[in-house]
Design an enzyme around this catalytic site. Structure first.
Site, mmCIF file in Angstrom:
data_model
loop_
_atom_site.group_PDB
_atom_site.id
_atom_site.type_symbol
_atom_site.label_atom_id
_atom_site.label_comp_id
_atom_site.label_asym_id
_atom_site.label_seq_id
_atom_site.Cartn_x
_atom_site.Cartn_y
_atom_site.Cartn_z
ATOM 1 N N ASN A 272 0.099 -6.875 4.726
ATOM 2 C CA ASN A 272 -0.792 -7.534 5.689
ATOM 3 C C ASN A 272 -2.357 -7.401 5.142
ATOM 4 O OD1 ASN A 272 0.734 -9.555 7.910
ATOM 5 N ND2 ASN A 272 1.913 -7.526 7.373
ATOM 6 N N GLU B 84 4.107 6.744 6.991
ATOM 7 C CA GLU B 84 4.179 6.975 5.660
ATOM 8 C C GLU B 84 4.812 8.512 5.865
ATOM 9 O OE1 GLU B 84 3.630 5.731 2.695
ATOM 10 O OE2 GLU B 84 2.999 3.648 3.046
ATOM 11 N N SER C 1 0.853 -1.245 -0.200
ATOM 12 C CA SER C 1 0.043 -0.028 -0.098
ATOM 13 C C SER C 1 0.811 1.264 0.067
ATOM 14 C CB SER C 1 -0.750 0.064 1.323
ATOM 15 O OG SER C 1 0.054 -0.051 2.635
#
Lengths: 271, 271
Positions: free
Chosen positions: A75, A153, A12
């Site tokens: 995950n 992030e 992601s």
């Protein structure tokens, strides 16, 4: 004959770089192509259907490079989309949940295993299922930590804010007889020092990233597809947004310069 | 459809029981059939041709039970016969050398790895090859320890004699910057406490037995052949000689009663 094909790794965002770093260390001959979906991170709070859709799109993008293996280094995406992707492509598809579960079963002595992950991963029950499939008597304590991925992030790995967030999120797990804690999100190894401080000594921390790299090696070896030769592989990185931040985090984490191609999806998929 | 088939595990004697114990712990649903060639142990000093011949005979014996996987739980036999057996049967064949090598690469920080094993294993160079195939810059220090297997086969795990033998055999390895030592013989975990005392803290001991159990799990999962269901599996043990001693060591090591069938080879192969 396909041994020089790359290994495709997707996530992601920057979390899957923890898998990349371990693959580079454990399998230095392998060429990696990586996709971080930084435009749509985090996946954790999204619906399972949306995560499956995004994962399919990335797999469709990466498959053009003719990889010998597809690694879902996220995950949340593994919990939602592993079976779906396995049924769609013929190359081996490796997720990050079973490697972590297997390592935890190998390591625990008390039989009480903790799992931390995103809301999506924890809600899916995928770790409980993987752990109990291996060993029916294991006790599993799970906790969703939705605040961890946004910290990573942003590149915020070791501030006072990070420590407080980690302490408030998982400090209470210490009241359980957990001797092994699965970092059930590939972003969490960025925070491993803080997590270790909060959990204290005596708790094994299992990085699903490290364990996945190990299993990539096992499966490629079993299929006789490990890379050979002495050429230094040149890895390729792609991301769907925030390329400067992605590149900065990647280079800091991997300790080397990377070749990054920002990808603009033809149809904007940001919801 | 074949998930309830057993896993076949073979060794020159009792050493492979260290793999059995870890498979029982990590994969408690799996049924095991085990063959210990106690009439012809040790394999270490034998020629490679002889070890291949013996391994083939045991594989031919075990294959009648229709196993889903063949595990060569003996480093000497893995070094000599893994490729041969792989070319002869269609089920997956797992040896004990690559799992230990992979674990060592994952664990070492200094990049200097020690390997101890039988004369046959060390002479074959199989660990150097496996380690260097994974990671070209690793430094490997090897030492043959021909006196260890006979100690274990006699059940002599923790005497003063054992300590002296271990100290004289591997004490000098401490002069190298080894941070990871591969116990490259499945018998050696029986001596792990003594080996650990001699090597001191700061050296990771890698049990090829533990690591092989982990890889058995990975490969069966990848092939969707892990056992399911809640039935307690009943394992079967076979040995070619000294059944009383075999049974005593097995029950002590595994901590439970075992069902043992002594096998009398029609043609005596003892050389």
């Amino acid at each position: 004959m396909f041994v020089q094909q790359p290994i495709a790794i997707l996530d992601s965002g920057v979390g899957g770089l923890t898998v990349v770093k371990e693959v580079m260390r454990q399998l230095p001959r392998e060429k990696i192509i990586y996709f971080g979906d930084t435009a749509r991170t985090p996946y954790g709070p999204r619906s399972s259907e949306e995560v499956v859709k995004f994962t399919r799109e990335i797999v469709d993008y990466l498959i053009q490079f003719r990889p010998k293996m597809m690694v879902i280094a996220c995950n949340t995406a593994t919990a939602a989309a592993l079976d779906d992707i396995r049924s769609r492509i013929v190359i081996p598809v490796v997720g990050v949940i079973n490697p972590g579960a297997r390592a935890a079963i190998g390591r625990t002595v008390t039989g009480c295993v903790g799992v931390i992950g995103t809301e999506g991963t924890i809600k899916s029950g995928a770790y409980e299922q993987a752990l109990c499939e291996l060993s029916p008597h294991v006790q599993v304590i799970s906790e969703a930590c939705p605040k961890f991925v946004p910290l990573v992030e942003k590149g915020n790995f070791r501030s006072a804010e990070t420590y407080e967030t980690v302490r408030l999120s998982i400090g209470h797990l210490r009241s359980h007889p957990i001797d092994t804690l699965i970092l059930g999100c590939t972003h969490y190894p960025f925070l491993i020092e803080t997590i270790s401080e909060v959990m204290g000594q005596g708790v094994n921390l299992i990085s699903s990233a490290d364990e996945t790299a190990r299993e990539i090696s096992t499966i490629l070896h079993d299929k006789r597809k490990l890379a050979r030769g002495d050429q230094e592989p040149i890895h390729q990185f792609f991301c769907s947004g925030q390329p400067l931040l992605f590149k900065s985090i990647a280079q800091q984490w991997l300790g080397e310069q990377i070749e990054l191609t920002p990808v603009v999806w033809q149809v904007p998929h940001i919801s």
